[in-house]
Write a protein that holds these residues in place. Sequence first.
Motif, PDB file in Angstrom:
ATOM      1  N   ASP A  36     -33.324 -10.183  17.492  1.00 16.10           N
ATOM      2  CA  ASP A  36     -33.483 -11.253  16.325  1.00 16.10           C
ATOM      3  C   ASP A  36     -34.093 -10.515  14.961  1.00 16.10           C
ATOM      4  OD1 ASP A  36     -32.732 -13.607  18.339  1.00 16.10           O
ATOM      5  OD2 ASP A  36     -34.443 -12.577  19.402  1.00 16.10           O
ATOM      6  N   LEU A  37     -34.287  -9.346  15.042  1.00 17.09           N
ATOM      7  CA  LEU A  37     -35.006  -8.726  13.591  1.00 17.09           C
ATOM      8  C   LEU A  37     -33.760  -9.181  12.482  1.00 17.09           C
ATOM      9  CD1 LEU A  37     -37.388  -7.073  12.492  1.00 17.09           C
ATOM     10  CD2 LEU A  37     -35.803  -5.046  12.730  1.00 17.09           C
ATOM     11  N   PRO A  38     -34.504 -10.001  11.485  1.00 13.62           N
ATOM     12  CA  PRO A  38     -33.533  -9.983  10.291  1.00 13.62           C
ATOM     13  C   PRO A  38     -33.258  -8.740   9.527  1.00 13.62           C
ATOM     14  CG  PRO A  38     -35.308 -11.472  10.466  1.00 13.62           C
ATOM     15  CD  PRO A  38     -35.526 -10.396  11.359  1.00 13.62           C
ATOM     16  N   GLU A  39     -32.010  -8.332   9.046  1.00 15.62           N
ATOM     17  CA  GLU A  39     -31.811  -7.186   8.272  1.00 15.62           C
ATOM     18  C   GLU A  39     -32.532  -7.154   7.095  1.00 15.62           C
ATOM     19  OE1 GLU A  39     -27.936  -6.403   5.841  1.00 15.62           O
ATOM     20  OE2 GLU A  39     -27.537  -5.524   7.891  1.00 15.62           O
ATOM     21  N   GLN A  40     -32.646  -8.380   6.477  1.00 19.76           N
ATOM     22  CA  GLN A  40     -33.250  -8.626   5.116  1.00 19.76           C
ATOM     23  C   GLN A  40     -34.593  -9.175   5.684  1.00 19.76           C
ATOM     24  OE1 GLN A  40     -32.182  -7.143   2.372  1.00 19.76           O
ATOM     25  NE2 GLN A  40     -30.296  -6.681   3.448  1.00 19.76           N
ATOM     26  N   GLU A  94     -27.800   0.531  15.779  1.00 17.45           N
ATOM     27  CA  GLU A  94     -26.678   1.055  14.962  1.00 17.45           C
ATOM     28  C   GLU A  94     -26.202   0.148  13.806  1.00 17.45           C
ATOM     29  OE1 GLU A  94     -23.715   0.877  18.113  1.00 17.45           O
ATOM     30  OE2 GLU A  94     -23.968   2.884  18.828  1.00 17.45           O
ATOM     31  N   SER A  95     -26.143  -1.230  14.016  1.00 18.58           N
ATOM     32  CA  SER A  95     -26.296  -2.183  12.920  1.00 18.58           C
ATOM     33  C   SER A  95     -26.938  -1.609  11.601  1.00 18.58           C
ATOM     34  CB  SER A  95     -26.277  -3.287  13.281  1.00 18.58           C
ATOM     35  OG  SER A  95     -26.211  -4.474  12.084  1.00 18.58           O
ATOM     36  N   LEU A  96     -28.305  -1.637  12.078  1.00 16.81           N
ATOM     37  CA  LEU A  96     -29.439  -1.530  10.820  1.00 16.81           C
ATOM     38  C   LEU A  96     -29.033  -0.141  10.083  1.00 16.81           C
ATOM     39  CD1 LEU A  96     -32.681  -2.216  12.796  1.00 16.81           C
ATOM     40  CD2 LEU A  96     -31.612  -3.528  11.011  1.00 16.81           C
ATOM     41  N   ARG A  97     -28.542   0.767  10.951  1.00 20.26           N
ATOM     42  CA  ARG A  97     -28.012   2.185  10.071  1.00 20.26           C
ATOM     43  C   ARG A  97     -26.568   2.276   9.549  1.00 20.26           C
ATOM     44  NH1 ARG A  97     -31.926   4.986   8.748  1.00 20.26           N
ATOM     45  NH2 ARG A  97     -32.159   6.923   9.803  1.00 20.26           N
ATOM     46  N   PRO A 100     -23.411  -2.155   5.724  1.00 21.90           N
ATOM     47  CA  PRO A 100     -23.452  -1.898   4.128  1.00 21.90           C
ATOM     48  C   PRO A 100     -24.476  -2.652   3.493  1.00 21.90           C
ATOM     49  CG  PRO A 100     -21.446  -2.703   4.847  1.00 21.90           C
ATOM     50  CD  PRO A 100     -22.261  -2.895   6.194  1.00 21.90           C
ATOM     51  N   THR A 101     -25.181  -3.586   3.801  1.00 24.79           N
ATOM     52  CA  THR A 101     -26.276  -4.258   3.433  1.00 24.79           C
ATOM     53  C   THR A 101     -27.707  -3.837   3.834  1.00 24.79           C
ATOM     54  OG1 THR A 101     -26.080  -6.289   4.760  1.00 24.79           O
ATOM     55  CG2 THR A 101     -24.783  -6.339   2.622  1.00 24.79           C
ATOM     56  N   SER A 102     -27.752  -3.202   4.654  1.00 23.33           N
ATOM     57  CA  SER A 102     -28.892  -2.917   5.185  1.00 23.33           C
ATOM     58  C   SER A 102     -29.763  -1.869   4.624  1.00 23.33           C
ATOM     59  CB  SER A 102     -28.785  -2.060   6.902  1.00 23.33           C
ATOM     60  OG  SER A 102     -30.110  -1.735   7.320  1.00 23.33           O
ATOM     61  N   PRO A 103     -31.089  -2.200   4.421  1.00 18.32           N
ATOM     62  CA  PRO A 103     -32.047  -1.487   3.368  1.00 18.32           C
ATOM     63  C   PRO A 103     -32.315  -0.035   4.249  1.00 18.32           C
ATOM     64  CG  PRO A 103     -33.007  -3.766   3.794  1.00 18.32           C
ATOM     65  CD  PRO A 103     -31.999  -3.657   4.589  1.00 18.32           C
ATOM     66  N   PHE A 104     -32.008   0.076   5.472  1.00 23.15           N
ATOM     67  CA  PHE A 104     -32.122   1.314   6.320  1.00 23.15           C
ATOM     68  C   PHE A 104     -30.881   1.905   6.743  1.00 23.15           C
ATOM     69  CE2 PHE A 104     -34.699  -2.731   7.661  1.00 23.15           C
ATOM     70  CZ  PHE A 104     -35.676  -2.178   6.852  1.00 23.15           C
ATOM     71  N   VAL A 202     -44.182  -7.618  12.594  1.00 23.34           N
ATOM     72  CA  VAL A 202     -43.116  -8.260  13.184  1.00 23.34           C
ATOM     73  C   VAL A 202     -43.545  -8.291  14.762  1.00 23.34           C
ATOM     74  CG1 VAL A 202     -40.882  -8.589  13.624  1.00 23.34           C
ATOM     75  CG2 VAL A 202     -41.611  -7.826  11.288  1.00 23.34           C
ATOM     76  N   TRP A 203     -43.848  -9.463  15.325  1.00 20.15           N
ATOM     77  CA  TRP A 203     -43.979  -9.419  16.800  1.00 20.15           C
ATOM     78  C   TRP A 203     -42.908  -9.913  17.441  1.00 20.15           C
ATOM     79  CZ3 TRP A 203     -46.936 -14.078  19.436  1.00 20.15           C
ATOM     80  CH2 TRP A 203     -47.234 -13.745  20.636  1.00 20.15           C
ATOM     81  N   CYS A 204     -42.518  -9.148  18.531  1.00 16.35           N
ATOM     82  CA  CYS A 204     -41.571  -9.336  19.314  1.00 16.35           C
ATOM     83  C   CYS A 204     -42.157 -10.126  20.721  1.00 16.35           C
ATOM     84  CB  CYS A 204     -40.621  -8.127  19.797  1.00 16.35           C
ATOM     85  SG  CYS A 204     -39.905  -7.225  18.455  1.00 16.35           S
TER      86      CYS A 204
END
Length: 255
Positions: A36-40, A94-97, A100-104, A202-204
């Motif tokens: 559930d971590l937001p990309e932004q 993989e999505s975070l990496r 196209p809009t990911s800061p990471f 950020v707490w999971c």
Amino acid sequence: MPLLNTNLSAFNLTVSTLLRNPAHLLPNLTIPTFLDLPEQLGPHLVSTSTTTTTTPPDKPKPTPTIRALVLDKDNTLCPPHTTDLPAPYLRKLESLRTSPTSPFHLARNPHGILIVSNTAGSRPDSPRYEDEARQLEDTLRPLQISVFRVQPGKRRKPFCGDDVVAWFRGKGVVERADEIAVVGDRIGTDTLMAAQMGAWSVWCKEGVKHGVGPRAAERDDLDYRGFLAKMEIVMERYLRENRHLKPRVPPGWEG
């Protein structure tokens, strides 16, 4: 059989923080799981955090720029005492990496994600934990995600925050600690380390819910949380609902 992994000094710090600076034990953002971590992240971090002044209605509220992620391993990315990433968690990385809009994004920010664990890579004298770090890095090699190594004479989470900031600075990822978000399932190590280093937390809350292997791969209702993790849930709710506390914010973000 997993190694005994006591961290009495972290427990003692949690207790003293509870008495002196309890807001340091409240995460800036709470999510069910890493999935559930937001990309932004920036807008989500300030929406639930404390401020000491009121922002004028005609002045937009500042938004943090998060350039680096610190990720816990046990019960954040993997079931505890394993290096096995459930398929949905690997897809999230993989999505975070690759988004196209990911800061990471891997191409633009190759060192923007670092795994900091109290098992893998946390003990220079432990072949077991060094093997865990290497296994994780082998699995994540296409994504170029490293595991932080605690150096001889240094302490593990929540005491290694300054060394983690130095790692990101050395790679040219950040200039300040408030450009980092620490993501993990434990308040007494992950959230507290973020407070100690001046980063966001950020707490999971639910940890890892998915299983791995032939029998558990389709499960998404598992609960690996131990006694201390469940006690932290009670503590966080008490501080928020009974004490009416808000999370602390990094220096400079108070107003």
